[in-house]
Structures are given as C-alpha cells and as structure tokens.
Design an enzyme around this catalytic site. Structure first.
Site, PDB file in Angstrom:
ATOM      1  N   MET A 262       1.149  -0.991  -0.022  1.00  0.00           N
ATOM      2  CA  MET A 262       0.026   0.016  -0.195  1.00  0.00           C
ATOM      3  C   MET A 262       0.924   1.289  -0.037  1.00  0.00           C
ATOM      4  SD  MET A 262      -2.967   1.357  -0.134  1.00  0.00           S
ATOM      5  CE  MET A 262      -3.309   3.254   0.143  1.00  0.00           C
ATOM      6  N   GLU A 263       0.488   2.355  -0.826  1.00  0.00           N
ATOM      7  CA  GLU A 263       1.379   3.465  -1.165  1.00  0.00           C
ATOM      8  C   GLU A 263       1.207   4.374  -0.210  1.00  0.00           C
ATOM      9  OE1 GLU A 263      -2.153   4.174  -3.966  1.00  0.00           O
ATOM     10  OE2 GLU A 263      -1.162   2.275  -2.889  1.00  0.00           O
ATOM     11  N   ASN A 264       0.551   4.123   1.102  1.00  0.00           N
ATOM     12  CA  ASN A 264       0.631   5.427   2.021  1.00  0.00           C
ATOM     13  C   ASN A 264       1.683   6.281   1.813  1.00  0.00           C
ATOM     14  OD1 ASN A 264      -1.572   3.659   3.297  1.00  0.00           O
ATOM     15  ND2 ASN A 264       0.375   2.537   3.758  1.00  0.00           N
ATOM     16  N   HIS A 296       6.187   0.032  -7.989  1.00  0.00           N
ATOM     17  CA  HIS A 296       4.870   0.281  -8.311  1.00  0.00           C
ATOM     18  C   HIS A 296       4.529   1.296  -6.997  1.00  0.00           C
ATOM     19  CE1 HIS A 296       0.533  -0.275  -9.306  1.00  0.00           C
ATOM     20  NE2 HIS A 296       0.504  -0.178  -8.209  1.00  0.00           N
ATOM     21  N   GLU A 297       4.779   0.847  -5.909  1.00  0.00           N
ATOM     22  CA  GLU A 297       4.169   1.744  -4.738  1.00  0.00           C
ATOM     23  C   GLU A 297       5.101   2.968  -4.522  1.00  0.00           C
ATOM     24  OE1 GLU A 297       1.513   0.565  -3.307  1.00  0.00           O
ATOM     25  OE2 GLU A 297       1.857  -1.360  -4.052  1.00  0.00           O
ATOM     26  N   HIS A 300       3.750   5.551  -7.114  1.00  0.00           N
ATOM     27  CA  HIS A 300       2.124   6.131  -6.695  1.00  0.00           C
ATOM     28  C   HIS A 300       2.680   7.323  -6.099  1.00  0.00           C
ATOM     29  CE1 HIS A 300      -0.948   3.689  -7.416  1.00  0.00           C
ATOM     30  NE2 HIS A 300      -0.443   2.733  -7.102  1.00  0.00           N
ATOM     31  N   GLU A 319      -4.156   3.416 -10.734  1.00  0.00           N
ATOM     32  CA  GLU A 319      -3.671   1.933 -10.779  1.00  0.00           C
ATOM     33  C   GLU A 319      -3.423   1.774 -12.182  1.00  0.00           C
ATOM     34  OE1 GLU A 319      -2.653   0.795  -8.360  1.00  0.00           O
ATOM     35  OE2 GLU A 319      -3.752   1.430  -6.590  1.00  0.00           O
TER      36      GLU A 319
END
Length: 854
Positions: A262-264, A296-297, A300, A319
C-alpha cells in the site's frame, strides 16, 4: 439480510463539506485503544444540509464542535451532525479493539504490531470521517504506546517530535505530512522491528532517509528491497523527471496483509512477500516481484498520491497508470520481452476471463456495491494496457509532455480519468476522442484479420474487422493501435509498423511486395484484443524462427502448441487416435538447441499454456478431453526432445544467472514428466542447490513427474523451512498443485498444519487459493467436490475476512465455458452462499451477478 445497494458513477456529487486539517491522537492500548480526531471542517457552497460522517466497527465516545458538546444522531454507519456553522473544529472520540479486527481493514494487529490498511474505505474503521478520496487534508498524528512492546511508532510525512509520557513505560511521537491527502492514504504502524537504513540523494541534491522495517531476525533479507527502492527513485527521475518530496521514505513489512502493498504517503505498508528475500529462501521470481512492487508503490507517490482519484470509479487513473510505469521500470532494468510476456499472460489468462464473466466491467466501472471487489485485473492490468496504447499512439516524447501537463494542472487535486486524457490531448495535439471509449466499454474486442495477395500487382492487403460484445451489448468501434510485421520467405522484414484501426472494418494495402508474406499480427500485444486469424503450422514455425519481436516468437510458439492441443481434442471427440505434427516437434527442438535465443525466452516458450490459459481460447470446453489432449501434446514434445532437454540441462548446471536457472528448471520438469530414468538429476539438484530457485525447481519436477523421491524431498523441505512462513507458502502451493485424486484430502489435512492459519491471507492464498486458481483439473473434478470445499472455505472466510473470500470465489463464478453438469454444480454452490443470513457485501455482489448471468 438487507440487500446491498449499488453506487453509480452517474450519481457522483461533490462533497457538501470538506476537511482541510486533521489532528489524530492514538492511544494504543489493545482492546481499549482510543482515537481522538480533531478536524477543521468547512461547508462548501450555500446550503443547510447536515454534516454526515461514516464509521464502521468502532465505538463512538463523544462528539464536540469547537470544544462544546453537540447534538448528533447515529443511523447505521452514519454520524449525522446538524449545525448552521460554516467553519468549525470537530472533535470525535472513538474506541476500538484492533486485536479483534480480522478483516485487516482499518487499524488491526499483525503478529503483535499495530498497522493500518485504509484503501479503499478502511479509514472509517478508525474514526468517523468524510471517508472519500476527494476530501484532501493536512494530517498531523500523535501516537502513544508502550515503550518496550512498541519502540517504533510510525505515520505519514516527517517526524517532528518524540518523547516519554508521564507514565515512564509509555512514549509518544508526532508526525506531520505537509501534503494534503485523502483518508485512504493515511497509515500508522507501531511495533518492534529490525531496521535497515540507507539514503538517496535526489537530482536536486536533497538527502532522503530510507528505512525498511522487518520482523526481528529478518534484517539480512531487507537489502534487496532497499536497493529496489533506490533504483525506483533514480528511474523515476531519469524517465519521468519526478523527484521524491519528503525527507524520509519508510517501508514496513507485515505478514498479515490483504494486498501486496500500500502506497500510503511516505510510509508504505508491505506484505512480507514483497520485501523479504535472500538467495536461500527467495526465488528469482521473488526477487523480480519485490523490485516490481517496490517500484509500483514508490511510483504512486506522484501517480496516486500527489494527484489522486476524485472517486473510486476512477481507480484506474492511478492504478492503470502506475502498473504501466512499473512495467516500464522492470522492462528498462531487465528483459523487456520476458516482462511483456508475463504481462500478456495476465491479460489473456485472467483479464479476458473476467471480461467474459459476470464481473465484466470497464476500466472505469459504472457501478459498484463493494469497492474492494474492483481492485481487479481489468482496472489494473487492462488499465495499464490502455495507457500503453496511448503511449504507442502518442510516442514517448508526446507522452512525457502529457505527463508534465497532467502534473502541472492537477498536483494536489483529486481528478478523473478524463482529466488525464485531456492532458495527453493538450500536450500532444492528438485527438483522443474515440480512444476514450476504452474507459467506458467493457468486454474484450475481437479483431478478425483476413489477407489477400495479388501477384500481378505485387499488392498485399490486410482487412481488419473489429467487434466487441459484452454481456449481450455491442460496443462502438474503438481506436486500436495494431502492430504488424510482414516477413518474406527468407525471414527478412518487409514492413514493420503500427496500423491505426478506427473503423468497424478497414483494409490496409502494402505495395511492391514481391511474394506472399507471412504476417506477424498484434505484435507485442499492442492492444488488449482477441486476434482471429487462421495461421497455419508453416506460418507459425516461420514466425518462431524469424519474427524480429521476441514476444511475437513466443506468441507463435503458443499458437503452435494450442493448435496441436485443440486438434487432438477434436480427434478425441471424433473417437480418433491422437497425433502430433512433426513440424511442431521440430520447431520446439530448434528452439531448445538454438544458442542464439535468450535463455529466459526459451524458458517462457517451454512453459506451455496451462489448461486455464487454453480454456480462455474457446467459448466452451470439454475439460476431460482437454486434459487428455494437453497431456498428450506435452508428453509427445518432451519425449521427442528428451535427449536435447537432457543435454541442455546438463550444460546449464554450470551457469549461475536467472535466465539459465529458468531454462534449466523447465527442462528438468519436462524431463521428469516423461522419464523416471533421470530421477537422480532431480535428487542431486535438490541436494546441491545453493538457492531457492533450484531447490523449488527440483521439487516442482518431482511433483510434476510424480517421482518416487517426491515424498522424502517434500518432507525434508518442510522440516528445513518450518519456521519461515514465506517459504512454507511455497511448500503449501506445491502440495496444492498435485494432479492426484487425493489432493483435496491432502489440502484439508494441511489446514491443520502448524504453519497454516485461516486468519493469515498469505497462508490461505498459498494453499487453498492456489488449488482453486491453478489446479484446474482437480478443482473442476466432475464430482463437484472442489466446488463444495471452496464453498465451505468461503463461508468461513465470510466471517473472518470478506475481502479475501471475494477474491477467492473467482473460479466459481466463471462457469460459462464448462459443461452443463459442472455449471449446475457451481450454481448450487453459489445458491448455498446466497442463502447465508450474514453474507458480506464483498461476496454478495459477485454471487448475485453470477446467478443473474446463470
């Protein structure tokens, strides 16, 4: 149960209130965890509507406006506050029990650490809030917890204060994120970890602290993740001119996690699967997966965080674009052909199936019941293909200009897919009006190609017809970039270009063509469509040898294998003897022996299409005859090429690179499948293996060939890795992959294994998820026992973790291609689920849509 209600894109309304700043105070005390949320709220526009916040599975303690108690009411998940004020400070105090939160959404415990998952709608399980992506706020966070148990207290942004509390056993930290963000990007982690630190110097000279937090004892497995992060940061600067914007970037690996990562903002929470790696415990594929997901993250940070989604129907905005970026990252750093092949497999084997099933939807869905159900291969992977087509149409230069325009216009905003396409149009001057249909039309288009050659005029023409039908509806013509190459009889390239297909039917004429060419069509999968062209064996053999695109050579090999299988299915249906064209065998033999081909590409070619992949090529299937035909073709090729496979295997033992290992291990599996004479090769490789790729390669060969050494090797592997969960996941998957009549009983027994837990998504996916998704023949056993077992599991997971249940149901709802008996058995399982009095929204949506299609 009350029927869940769908939300529709057409009903989108901007928020009536917004929140510009929020201060969160977490007092982490197990079942008595308290959260105080102070928000600066502003009314938007002229209206007298109430402020409506949402919250789930939390206990409301008090509500204050500007420090004073206020009237409110609660209706289901809503907190309704009547006020005439246009600006005010709202304080909401809640309590919750993170340890009891098995859904792994909101604030929960993972192996003794507090962590959060807020995308898509998990923040409402932390406090009552305007939990929607178009409300962006500046977050300040205070976290207090026990010093000894939770020495690391993390949140988004930059650390601004830390110290001891009045109770000397407790401590606190304060974090501040200077960038406005939606609630889904909030993160908190509290735990005791090993920490690996490094740094990255940005192109403007700023030093960024990099931190990777892992479970105690796993520090030696974190290095690849931090190196991957540094590569990602450098690549994003060089390829997209995007620089990181905070002083620190943190990754935390947790074992209990529903997603990959998850890219928080500034604090990425990762599944351990995509962080931990060393050569003893991780395969080459694991290393690649970590690099890809870390990339990927990180990517983001701009495509998702700095510019985010206006609403969840726009999910592909972040996405699809970010998957495209991580695919390009992997391709620039590794083998572009192999990365492209892997992406194509996902599309053809999984996304095409989704398009053909009850959950078919455009990359920008029109309606949803449960948003978690739309984290799909359509939104992510087809979304990435749509971005790739745009890149093909515009070219790299114009695409980059469009990206710059997008960020200039929308930095700090929550926007739509249309906003992205508008930026691309503005920067390039290219009309994308017709192309926009890709965002709103569901279904996989079919492109039918026919050709003609006129020897007198030396003119060759291709006629291209496109059509798309989804759930009975015919779509409008799409803008399809259709890449082709024409080869002469000697393998020389006559033409190599991208055709702009925009009409329902178009003819393209090629002049001065000396003889009938061999066409390579839809090269590199230039558009996510089904290609309908009747290649013959000689054409496919020619393409495997001479196509300038390595991906096209692989595609031709898939065509050869698939044709051979379906011809033998037809033979069985006609009660005729199966046979295999010698040209197919010679083509594969030539590939095995060709030292000039990338070894990784040969490995991809020899990884023949699975049963699931073959099923996606047809409208309906006789599974039992498909099983027999595929087994026959694989065995015929392997037996005919046995000497060559053994020779190549022995030569590759000395090599020590990922491509050689991939080639070597696929050779070993094919050898083991048809000959027990070489069982000693399997045993020796397992015993001598210095890395997990070769250990697992030997085990897979033993399972594939059902060799006598299999039980002892599996037992040895289990004892060696019993305390390493991610490696045990590989062992569980191998157990679930066995094509034996008793495999289901084996799986049931393994759910009692000390390393297995239904509360842990990784364990469930590795054993049961692998069985239902990858063991096609046994899951679809004609008795229906596979369907019954999955249904039992889904009933259990419906209570524990509805999100994981909804993801695992997929093979059960994609029943349309199977025979009537199997279809009826699958529908009976779905009816059993629908009858549950407490069926979750996650499962209800998929079950209901599947039964509607029945």
């Amino acid at each position: 149960m009350t029927q869940a209600q769908a939300k529709h894109l057409k009903d989108y309304q901007a928020p009536l209130f917004t929140i510009s700043h929020i201060e969160l105070d977490f007092d982490l005390k197990g079942a008595d965890t308290q959260v105080i949320a102070k928000s600066k709220v502003q009314r938007i526009g002229e209206h007298n509507e109430a402020l409506i916040l949402v919250g789930e599975q939390i206990q409301l303690q008090s509500v204050l406006i500007d420090g004073e108690k206020t009237n409110y009411k609660q209706e289901n998940t809503q907190l309704i506050i009547e006020t005439e004020l246009n600006e005010f400070e709202l304080t909401v105090v809640t309590k919750q029990d993170p340890e009891a939160n098995s859904s792994l959404e909101g604030l929960y415990m993972s192996d003794g650490a507090y962590c959060t998952q807020c995308e898509a709608e998990g923040f409402r399980r932390i406090t009552y809030f305007l939990d929607r992506p178009d409300v962006l706020a500046i977050y300040s966070v205070r976290v207090e917890a026990d010093k000894a148990a939770f020495p690391y207290l993390l949140s988004n942004g930059n650390l601004i204060e830390q110290g001891s509390c009045d109770d000397e056993n407790r401590h606190f930290v304060r974090w501040q994120d200077p960038f406005p963000k939606p609630s889904y990007l909030f993160a908190l982690v509290a735990g005791d970890f090993d920490l690996l630190e490094d740094k990255f110097i940005t192109k403007s000279g700023r030093e960024v602290k990099l931190q990777v937090f892992v479970d105690k004892g796993n520090l030696h497995k974190a290095n690849h993740a931090i190196v991957s992060l540094q590569k990602s940061m450098a690549w994003d600067e060089s390829r997209f001119d995007l620089e990181y914007d905070l002083d620190i970037y943190m990754i935390v690996a947790v074992d209990f996690f529903n997603m990959g990562a998850m890219e928080n903002k500034g604090l990425n929470v990762f599944n351990t699967k995509y962080v931990l790696a060393d050569t003893a415990s991780a395969t080459d594929d694991d290393y690649h997966g970590i690099e890809s997901v870390v990339g990927h993250e990180y990517f983001h940070n701009w495509t998702g965080n700095r510019v985010t989604c206006r609403d969840w129907f726009q999910l592909s905005l972040k996405e699809g674009l970010t998957v495209f970026r991580d695919q390009e990252f992997s391709s620039d750093l590794g083998s572009r052909a192999v990365n492209r092949i892997q992406a194509i497999r996902v599309m053809k084997n999984q996304q095409f199936a989704e398009d053909a099933g009850p959950m078919s939807h455009p990359i920008r869905p029109e309606s949803v019941i449960e948003m978690n159900n739309f984290y799909t291969v359509t939104v992510y992977n087809k979304g990435a293909e749509v971005i790739r087509m745009m890149h093909t149409i515009l070219g790299e230069k114009n695409f980059q200009l469009g990206m710059k325009c997008y960020f200039k216009r929308h930095d700090g905003q929550a926007v739509t897919c249309d906003d992205f396409v508008n930026a691309m149009e503005s920067a390039s001057g290219i009309d994308l009006a017709q192309f926009r249909r890709w965002y709103s039309q569901a279904g996989t288009p079919t492109v039918q190609v026919s050709d003609q050659y006129n020897a007198a005029t030396k003119q060759y023409q291709l006629t291209v017809k496109q059509s798309v039908v989804s759930q009975g509806k015919t779509g409008a013509a799409l803008h399809i970039p259709f890449s082709i190459e024409l080869l002469d009889s000697q393998g020389a390239s006559i033409a190599n270009q991208v055709l702009d297909v925009k009409q329902a039917e178009q003819t393209f004429i090629f002049e001065n063509v000396a003889a009938l060419p061999i066409p390579s069509l839809l090269q590199d999968f230039s558009a996510p469509v089904r290609l309908d062209y009747q290649f013959n064996v000689d054409q496919l053999v020619h393409l495997t040898r001479y196509a300038s695109s390595e991906v096209a050579r692989w595609e031709a090999s898939v065509g050869l294998f698939s044709q051979a299988v379906w011809q033998n299915v037809s033979s069985l249906e006609a009660k005729e003897t199966m046979h295999l064209d010698a040209r197919v065998i010679e083509a594969i033999r030539g590939i095995v022996l060709d030292d000039g081909i990338d070894k990784a590409l040969v490995a991809e070619i020899l990884a023949f299409p699975t049963a699931a992949a073959l099923i996606e090529q047809v409208e309906s299937v006789n599974l039992d005859k498909l099983a027999a035909a595929r087994e026959f073709v694989v065995n015929e090729i392997s037996e005919a090429c046995l000497d060559e496979l053994v020779t190549r295997y022995r030569s590759l033992i000395k090599e020590d690179d990922a491509a050689s290992r991939a080639f070597k291990n696929i050779c070993l599996s094919l050898i083991s499948k048809v000959s027990s004479e070489y069982e000693d090769l399997v045993t020796k490789q397992y015993q001598d293996a210095s890395n997990m790729t070769d250990s697992l390669g030997a085990l897979k060969a033993a399972v594939c060939g059902q060799l006598t050494c299999q039980p002892s090797l599996m037992q040895d592997f289990e004892q060696k890795w019993l305390t390493t969960p991610l490696v045990m996941d590989k062992w569980f998957s191998l157990q679930a992959s066995q094509n034996t009549d008793d495999v289901l009983e084996v799986i049931k027994g393994l759910t009692e294994h000390e390393s297995f837990s239904f509360n842990n998504p990784n364990r469930v996916r590795s054993l049961i998820g692998f069985f239902v998704a990858a063991n096609t023949y046994q899951f679809h056993d004609a008795s229906g026992k596979g369907y019954d077992y999955l249904t039992d599991v889904l009933i259990k997971l419906n209570e524990l973790n509805p999100q994981i249940a909804a993801r695992m149901i997929t093979p059960l709802i994609q029943f349309s291609k199977f025979d009537d008996k199997r279809q009826q058995l699958m529908k009976a399982s779905l009816l059993r689920l629908k009858a549950l009095p407490n069926l979750s929204k996650d499962l209800f949506e998929k079950v209901d849509k599947a039964l509607e299609q029945a």
